[in-house]
Design a protein around this motif. Sequence first.
Motif, PDB file in Angstrom:
ATOM      1  N   ASP A 194      40.004  51.763  50.131  1.00 17.38           N
ATOM      2  CA  ASP A 194      40.485  50.449  49.864  1.00 17.38           C
ATOM      3  C   ASP A 194      41.243  50.419  48.630  1.00 17.38           C
ATOM      4  OD1 ASP A 194      40.300  47.615  49.202  1.00 17.38           O
ATOM      5  OD2 ASP A 194      39.422  47.413  51.241  1.00 17.38           O
ATOM      6  N   LEU A 195      42.500  49.715  48.858  1.00 18.82           N
ATOM      7  CA  LEU A 195      43.568  49.446  47.609  1.00 18.82           C
ATOM      8  C   LEU A 195      42.831  48.542  46.748  1.00 18.82           C
ATOM      9  CD1 LEU A 195      46.070  49.436  46.550  1.00 18.82           C
ATOM     10  CD2 LEU A 195      46.750  47.325  47.977  1.00 18.82           C
ATOM     11  N   PHE A 196      42.110  47.611  47.147  1.00 18.72           N
ATOM     12  CA  PHE A 196      41.569  46.465  46.066  1.00 18.72           C
ATOM     13  C   PHE A 196      40.226  46.645  45.538  1.00 18.72           C
ATOM     14  CE2 PHE A 196      44.626  44.517  49.165  1.00 18.72           C
ATOM     15  CZ  PHE A 196      45.562  44.124  48.178  1.00 18.72           C
ATOM     16  N   GLU A 197      39.744  47.768  46.114  1.00 18.72           N
ATOM     17  CA  GLU A 197      38.301  48.411  45.407  1.00 18.72           C
ATOM     18  C   GLU A 197      38.883  49.068  44.285  1.00 18.72           C
ATOM     19  OE1 GLU A 197      35.836  50.117  48.282  1.00 18.72           O
ATOM     20  OE2 GLU A 197      35.177  48.018  48.980  1.00 18.72           O
ATOM     21  N   LEU A 198      39.840  50.015  44.634  1.00 19.85           N
ATOM     22  CA  LEU A 198      40.219  51.086  43.525  1.00 19.85           C
ATOM     23  C   LEU A 198      41.145  50.303  42.533  1.00 19.85           C
ATOM     24  CD1 LEU A 198      41.989  53.891  45.721  1.00 19.85           C
ATOM     25  CD2 LEU A 198      40.028  54.036  44.456  1.00 19.85           C
ATOM     26  N   PHE A 199      41.781  48.953  42.923  1.00 17.30           N
ATOM     27  CA  PHE A 199      42.357  48.373  41.793  1.00 17.30           C
ATOM     28  C   PHE A 199      42.140  46.786  41.944  1.00 17.30           C
ATOM     29  CE2 PHE A 199      45.226  51.951  43.085  1.00 17.30           C
ATOM     30  CZ  PHE A 199      45.328  52.647  41.853  1.00 17.30           C
ATOM     31  N   PRO A 200      40.921  46.816  41.226  1.00 10.81           N
ATOM     32  CA  PRO A 200      40.395  45.134  41.293  1.00 10.81           C
ATOM     33  C   PRO A 200      41.212  44.691  40.209  1.00 10.81           C
ATOM     34  CG  PRO A 200      38.815  46.800  40.106  1.00 10.81           C
ATOM     35  CD  PRO A 200      39.940  47.701  40.590  1.00 10.81           C
ATOM     36  N   GLY A 216      46.714  39.603  39.769  1.00  7.77           N
ATOM     37  CA  GLY A 216      47.563  40.241  40.363  1.00  7.77           C
ATOM     38  C   GLY A 216      46.940  40.429  41.801  1.00  7.77           C
ATOM     39  N   HIS A 217      45.772  41.319  41.955  1.00  4.53           N
ATOM     40  CA  HIS A 217      45.127  41.545  43.189  1.00  4.53           C
ATOM     41  C   HIS A 217      44.897  40.577  44.358  1.00  4.53           C
ATOM     42  CE1 HIS A 217      41.872  39.819  40.619  1.00  4.53           C
ATOM     43  NE2 HIS A 217      41.080  40.004  41.562  1.00  4.53           N
ATOM     44  N   VAL A 218      44.694  39.305  43.508  1.00  3.93           N
ATOM     45  CA  VAL A 218      44.780  38.181  44.569  1.00  3.93           C
ATOM     46  C   VAL A 218      45.810  37.768  45.410  1.00  3.93           C
ATOM     47  CG1 VAL A 218      44.085  35.674  44.685  1.00  3.93           C
ATOM     48  CG2 VAL A 218      42.854  37.197  42.920  1.00  3.93           C
ATOM     49  N   HIS A 219      47.051  37.760  44.449  1.00  2.94           N
ATOM     50  CA  HIS A 219      48.253  37.403  44.990  1.00  2.94           C
ATOM     51  C   HIS A 219      48.673  38.608  45.951  1.00  2.94           C
ATOM     52  CE1 HIS A 219      49.017  33.875  42.660  1.00  2.94           C
ATOM     53  NE2 HIS A 219      48.707  34.592  41.584  1.00  2.94           N
ATOM     54  N   ARG A 270      51.936  40.173  37.138  1.00  4.38           N
ATOM     55  CA  ARG A 270      51.028  40.822  36.551  1.00  4.38           C
ATOM     56  C   ARG A 270      49.653  41.353  37.323  1.00  4.38           C
ATOM     57  NH1 ARG A 270      47.558  39.226  30.933  1.00  4.38           N
ATOM     58  NH2 ARG A 270      46.378  41.051  30.948  1.00  4.38           N
ATOM     59  N   TYR A 271      49.730  42.678  36.999  1.00  2.00           N
ATOM     60  CA  TYR A 271      48.541  43.287  37.759  1.00  2.00           C
ATOM     61  C   TYR A 271      48.010  44.622  37.036  1.00  2.00           C
ATOM     62  CZ  TYR A 271      46.177  44.882  42.155  1.00  2.00           C
ATOM     63  OH  TYR A 271      45.029  45.191  43.202  1.00  2.00           O
ATOM     64  N   ASP A 272      47.070  44.421  36.088  1.00  2.00           N
ATOM     65  CA  ASP A 272      46.336  45.257  35.198  1.00  2.00           C
ATOM     66  C   ASP A 272      45.717  46.633  36.067  1.00  2.00           C
ATOM     67  OD1 ASP A 272      47.133  43.491  33.533  1.00  2.00           O
ATOM     68  OD2 ASP A 272      45.263  43.104  32.747  1.00  2.00           O
ATOM     69  N   ILE A 273      45.994  47.787  35.834  1.00  2.00           N
ATOM     70  CA  ILE A 273      45.275  48.847  36.506  1.00  2.00           C
ATOM     71  C   ILE A 273      44.188  49.400  35.451  1.00  2.00           C
ATOM     72  CG2 ILE A 273      47.590  49.008  37.949  1.00  2.00           C
ATOM     73  CD1 ILE A 273      48.385  51.316  35.964  1.00  2.00           C
ATOM     74  N   PRO A 274      43.473  50.252  36.204  1.00  2.00           N
ATOM     75  CA  PRO A 274      42.346  50.881  35.491  1.00  2.00           C
ATOM     76  C   PRO A 274      43.102  52.130  34.570  1.00  2.00           C
ATOM     77  CG  PRO A 274      41.300  50.463  37.660  1.00  2.00           C
ATOM     78  CD  PRO A 274      43.054  50.005  37.632  1.00  2.00           C
ATOM     79  N   ASP A 275      42.426  52.385  33.152  1.00  2.00           N
ATOM     80  CA  ASP A 275      42.923  53.456  32.579  1.00  2.00           C
ATOM     81  C   ASP A 275      41.982  54.443  32.894  1.00  2.00           C
ATOM     82  OD1 ASP A 275      43.656  55.181  30.826  1.00  2.00           O
ATOM     83  OD2 ASP A 275      43.407  53.928  28.937  1.00  2.00           O
ATOM     84  N   GLY A 301      36.626  52.089  32.418  1.00  2.00           N
ATOM     85  CA  GLY A 301      36.019  50.730  31.833  1.00  2.00           C
ATOM     86  C   GLY A 301      37.125  49.787  31.265  1.00  2.00           C
ATOM     87  N   ARG A 302      38.445  50.512  30.889  1.00  2.00           N
ATOM     88  CA  ARG A 302      39.447  50.015  30.343  1.00  2.00           C
ATOM     89  C   ARG A 302      40.571  49.885  31.436  1.00  2.00           C
ATOM     90  NH1 ARG A 302      44.003  51.815  27.543  1.00  2.00           N
ATOM     91  NH2 ARG A 302      44.812  50.461  25.984  1.00  2.00           N
ATOM     92  N   PHE A 303      41.213  48.661  31.045  1.00  2.00           N
ATOM     93  CA  PHE A 303      42.616  48.368  31.848  1.00  2.00           C
ATOM     94  C   PHE A 303      43.859  48.210  31.187  1.00  2.00           C
ATOM     95  CE2 PHE A 303      39.114  47.392  34.833  1.00  2.00           C
ATOM     96  CZ  PHE A 303      39.689  46.864  35.873  1.00  2.00           C
ATOM     97  N   MET A 304      44.681  48.646  31.717  1.00  2.00           N
ATOM     98  CA  MET A 304      45.907  48.561  30.902  1.00  2.00           C
ATOM     99  C   MET A 304      46.876  47.486  31.544  1.00  2.00           C
ATOM    100  SD  MET A 304      47.134  52.826  30.808  1.00  2.00           S
ATOM    101  CE  MET A 304      46.864  52.805  32.672  1.00  2.00           C
ATOM    102  N   THR A 305      47.541  46.511  30.806  1.00  2.00           N
ATOM    103  CA  THR A 305      48.451  45.631  30.980  1.00  2.00           C
ATOM    104  C   THR A 305      49.743  45.934  31.577  1.00  2.00           C
ATOM    105  OG1 THR A 305      47.308  44.175  29.681  1.00  2.00           O
ATOM    106  CG2 THR A 305      49.467  43.409  30.353  1.00  2.00           C
TER     107      THR A 305
END
Length: 244
Positions: free
Chosen positions: A52-58, A68-71, A92-97, A102-106
Amino acid sequence: MTKVLEALRHHEAFLASPVPTCAIDEDFVIRAVNPAYTLATGTEEDALLSFDLFELFPGNPEEPESDGHVHVRRSAERVLREGRLHHLLIQRYDIPDRADEGRFMTRYWEPVNRPFLVEDSVRGVVISAQPVDPPTEKTLAAIAAVRQATGGGFFLDEPAEQSRLEALSEAIREISELGREVSQLREALESRGTIEQAKGLLMASHGGTPEEAFKRLVRLSNNSNVRVAEVARALVYRAQTIDD
């Protein structure tokens, strides 16, 4: 219908596109990604397909503004319902590093969601997201106002409409770049006096010429991974504290 979406993984134009692109089915499960997508997200293809796209990129839990995930999800839902291309401007849609759990990248993107049609029926969404530089605060405010006025983005049906929106997107990018250049120039001008003070302090304590003092500042900046202006401020502040 899943196999039809998966067939994109062997489509030459899909694979060759420099824009990060993925195809999701009606349940938002990723069925195809191109190499640009795996590179942009830092995730191997096998770790993307059938998830699921939005489980991988919450959403980024540390940044409420990173919605971003909402929009993107709302846009995908609208595309599935209406079968029309939907452009989200800059998002803006931050993604997991993947290198630091646990860290996200802007990250900022220009997402475009297209319906995937099979015999005139929408069976999925092809999501293209061109990475863009972080916009200035004023640009973000303008984008937010446009998004609010349009209900989240633009539906585009005709080539002429797409051309006009592409021109708008390009103007937004140019304005944002100009804003960054102005900010950098303002910071340089404001920092020059502090840098000169720091050079004087270094010359007083270590001797040498102004050029040698500046090189020492640059070395301190590189070694500490802190901007030269901040290193200069720290030196001046320390000197003032000692004097007091």
